[in-house]
Design a protein around this motif. Structure first.
Motif, PDB file in Angstrom:
ATOM      1  N   GLU A 196       0.809  -1.222   0.000  1.00 51.97           N
ATOM      2  CA  GLU A 196       0.000   0.000   0.000  1.00 51.97           C
ATOM      3  C   GLU A 196       0.843   1.272   0.000  1.00 51.97           C
ATOM      4  OE1 GLU A 196       0.181  -1.262   4.401  1.00 51.97           O
ATOM      5  OE2 GLU A 196       0.038  -2.285   2.472  1.00 51.97           O
ATOM      6  N   PHE A 197       2.120   1.164   0.356  1.00 52.78           N
ATOM      7  CA  PHE A 197       3.002   2.340   0.339  1.00 52.78           C
ATOM      8  C   PHE A 197       3.292   2.820  -1.089  1.00 52.78           C
ATOM      9  CE2 PHE A 197       5.357   2.077   4.662  1.00 52.78           C
ATOM     10  CZ  PHE A 197       4.143   2.101   5.318  1.00 52.78           C
ATOM     11  N   PHE A 198       2.947   2.014  -2.076  1.00 51.20           N
ATOM     12  CA  PHE A 198       3.268   2.347  -3.463  1.00 51.20           C
ATOM     13  C   PHE A 198       2.109   3.005  -4.206  1.00 51.20           C
ATOM     14  CE2 PHE A 198       6.245  -0.803  -2.056  1.00 51.20           C
ATOM     15  CZ  PHE A 198       7.447  -0.275  -2.484  1.00 51.20           C
ATOM     16  N   ILE A 199       1.123   3.498  -3.479  1.00 52.48           N
ATOM     17  CA  ILE A 199       0.036   4.264  -4.086  1.00 52.48           C
ATOM     18  C   ILE A 199       0.437   5.730  -3.989  1.00 52.48           C
ATOM     19  CG2 ILE A 199      -2.405   4.877  -4.008  1.00 52.48           C
ATOM     20  CD1 ILE A 199      -2.866   2.142  -2.664  1.00 52.48           C
ATOM     21  N   THR A 200       0.739   6.310  -5.129  1.00 54.80           N
ATOM     22  CA  THR A 200       1.257   7.676  -5.170  1.00 54.80           C
ATOM     23  C   THR A 200       0.121   8.700  -5.127  1.00 54.80           C
ATOM     24  OG1 THR A 200       1.148   7.799  -7.577  1.00 54.80           O
ATOM     25  CG2 THR A 200       3.182   6.872  -6.623  1.00 54.80           C
ATOM     26  N   PRO A 201       0.433   9.937  -4.744  1.00 52.12           N
ATOM     27  CA  PRO A 201      -0.578  10.997  -4.806  1.00 52.12           C
ATOM     28  C   PRO A 201      -1.164  11.155  -6.212  1.00 52.12           C
ATOM     29  CG  PRO A 201       1.270  11.722  -3.481  1.00 52.12           C
ATOM     30  CD  PRO A 201       1.667  10.400  -4.106  1.00 52.12           C
ATOM     31  N   GLN A 202      -0.337  10.993  -7.240  1.00 49.96           N
ATOM     32  CA  GLN A 202      -0.833  11.079  -8.617  1.00 49.96           C
ATOM     33  C   GLN A 202      -1.847   9.971  -8.884  1.00 49.96           C
ATOM     34  OE1 GLN A 202       2.120  10.624 -11.687  1.00 49.96           O
ATOM     35  NE2 GLN A 202       0.616  10.776 -13.326  1.00 49.96           N
ATOM     36  N   ARG A 242     -16.174   5.823  -1.248  1.00 51.76           N
ATOM     37  CA  ARG A 242     -15.062   5.521  -0.357  1.00 51.76           C
ATOM     38  C   ARG A 242     -13.915   4.958  -1.193  1.00 51.76           C
ATOM     39  NH1 ARG A 242     -17.272   1.410   3.316  1.00 51.76           N
ATOM     40  NH2 ARG A 242     -16.151  -0.205   2.194  1.00 51.76           N
ATOM     41  N   PHE A 243     -12.700   5.226  -0.757  1.00 52.97           N
ATOM     42  CA  PHE A 243     -11.511   4.684  -1.415  1.00 52.97           C
ATOM     43  C   PHE A 243     -10.840   3.704  -0.461  1.00 52.97           C
ATOM     44  CE2 PHE A 243     -12.307   8.721  -3.445  1.00 52.97           C
ATOM     45  CZ  PHE A 243     -12.178   8.408  -4.788  1.00 52.97           C
ATOM     46  N   ASP A 244     -10.835   2.431  -0.847  1.00 56.94           N
ATOM     47  CA  ASP A 244     -10.223   1.380  -0.041  1.00 56.94           C
ATOM     48  C   ASP A 244      -8.997   0.833  -0.766  1.00 56.94           C
ATOM     49  OD1 ASP A 244     -12.454   1.729   1.568  1.00 56.94           O
ATOM     50  OD2 ASP A 244     -13.281  -0.274   1.196  1.00 56.94           O
ATOM     51  N   VAL A 245      -8.139   0.186  -0.001  1.00 61.22           N
ATOM     52  CA  VAL A 245      -6.965  -0.476  -0.557  1.00 61.22           C
ATOM     53  C   VAL A 245      -6.929  -1.896  -0.018  1.00 61.22           C
ATOM     54  CG1 VAL A 245      -4.429  -0.556  -0.570  1.00 61.22           C
ATOM     55  CG2 VAL A 245      -5.604   1.641  -0.795  1.00 61.22           C
ATOM     56  N   PHE A 301      -7.627   6.351   1.892  1.00 63.38           N
ATOM     57  CA  PHE A 301      -7.193   7.701   1.543  1.00 63.38           C
ATOM     58  C   PHE A 301      -8.366   8.478   0.996  1.00 63.38           C
ATOM     59  CE2 PHE A 301      -6.424   5.068  -2.201  1.00 63.38           C
ATOM     60  CZ  PHE A 301      -7.007   5.815  -3.217  1.00 63.38           C
ATOM     61  N   TRP A 302      -8.204   9.762   0.989  1.00 65.20           N
ATOM     62  CA  TRP A 302      -9.151  10.649   0.331  1.00 65.20           C
ATOM     63  C   TRP A 302      -8.323  11.577  -0.529  1.00 65.20           C
ATOM     64  CZ3 TRP A 302     -14.006  10.088  -0.663  1.00 65.20           C
ATOM     65  CH2 TRP A 302     -14.696  11.130  -1.283  1.00 65.20           C
ATOM     66  N   PRO A 303      -8.375  11.413  -1.840  1.00 64.78           N
ATOM     67  CA  PRO A 303      -7.525  12.206  -2.727  1.00 64.78           C
ATOM     68  C   PRO A 303      -7.697  13.710  -2.494  1.00 64.78           C
ATOM     69  CG  PRO A 303      -8.613  10.470  -3.931  1.00 64.78           C
ATOM     70  CD  PRO A 303      -9.234  10.506  -2.564  1.00 64.78           C
ATOM     71  N   GLY A 304      -6.574  14.394  -2.483  1.00 67.90           N
ATOM     72  CA  GLY A 304      -6.587  15.846  -2.360  1.00 67.90           C
ATOM     73  C   GLY A 304      -6.511  16.343  -0.940  1.00 67.90           C
ATOM     74  N   LEU A 305      -6.581  15.456   0.034  1.00 66.31           N
ATOM     75  CA  LEU A 305      -6.494  15.907   1.424  1.00 66.31           C
ATOM     76  C   LEU A 305      -5.127  15.628   1.977  1.00 66.31           C
ATOM     77  CD1 LEU A 305      -9.904  14.717   2.888  1.00 66.31           C
ATOM     78  CD2 LEU A 305      -9.285  16.966   2.057  1.00 66.31           C
TER      79      LEU A 305
END
Length: 121
Positions: free
Chosen positions: A65-71, A94-97, A117-121
């Motif tokens: 899960e550490f490899f999910i980038t902000p982009q 909702r965004f799950d991993v 995560f919640w993108p943009g926060l």
């Protein structure tokens, strides 16, 4: 197919089975819009869940899960927006991993991170 593609497909199958066992309904797999792809789109009650599946053969370089980038998070958010507009979903999302390690010795480690995560926060 390359080993990475096969590993990813195995991970997505395990993730789908896990989500269904948790009571979620699978709406779509590998849904694409533009350059973005959502691994799994599921429904949890009235909530549409966008699931990113990260599968690795080891955690030598850190948890998957550490490899999910902000982009990547921004791309998922954009895809989620398009999907919700397409199905006219006015409710919650909702965004799950799902993080999976499939070791060569056959051992499997699966972690389900709700609201990862919640993108943009």
């Amino acid at each position: 197919m390359t080993d990475n593609i096969i590993l990813g497909q195995k991970g997505e199958t395990l993730a789908q089975q896990h989500l269904e066992a948790q009571g979620l309904t699978i709406r779509s797999k590998n849904w694409r819009t533009g350059r973005a792809e959502v691994d799994i789109i599921a429904q949890d009650g009235n909530t549409i869940v966008f699931v990113e599946v990260k599968t690795r053969s080891s955690d030598r370089f850190g948890p998957p899960e550490f490899f999910i980038t902000p982009q990547q998070q921004r791309m998922l958010a954009g895809a989620a927006s398009v999907y919700c507009e397409k199905i006219e979903h006015p409710g919650e999302i909702r965004f799950d991993v799902i993080s999976i390690i499939l070791r060569d010795d056959g051992k499997t480690k699966l972690e389900y991170l709700k609201d990862a995560f919640w993108p943009g926060l």
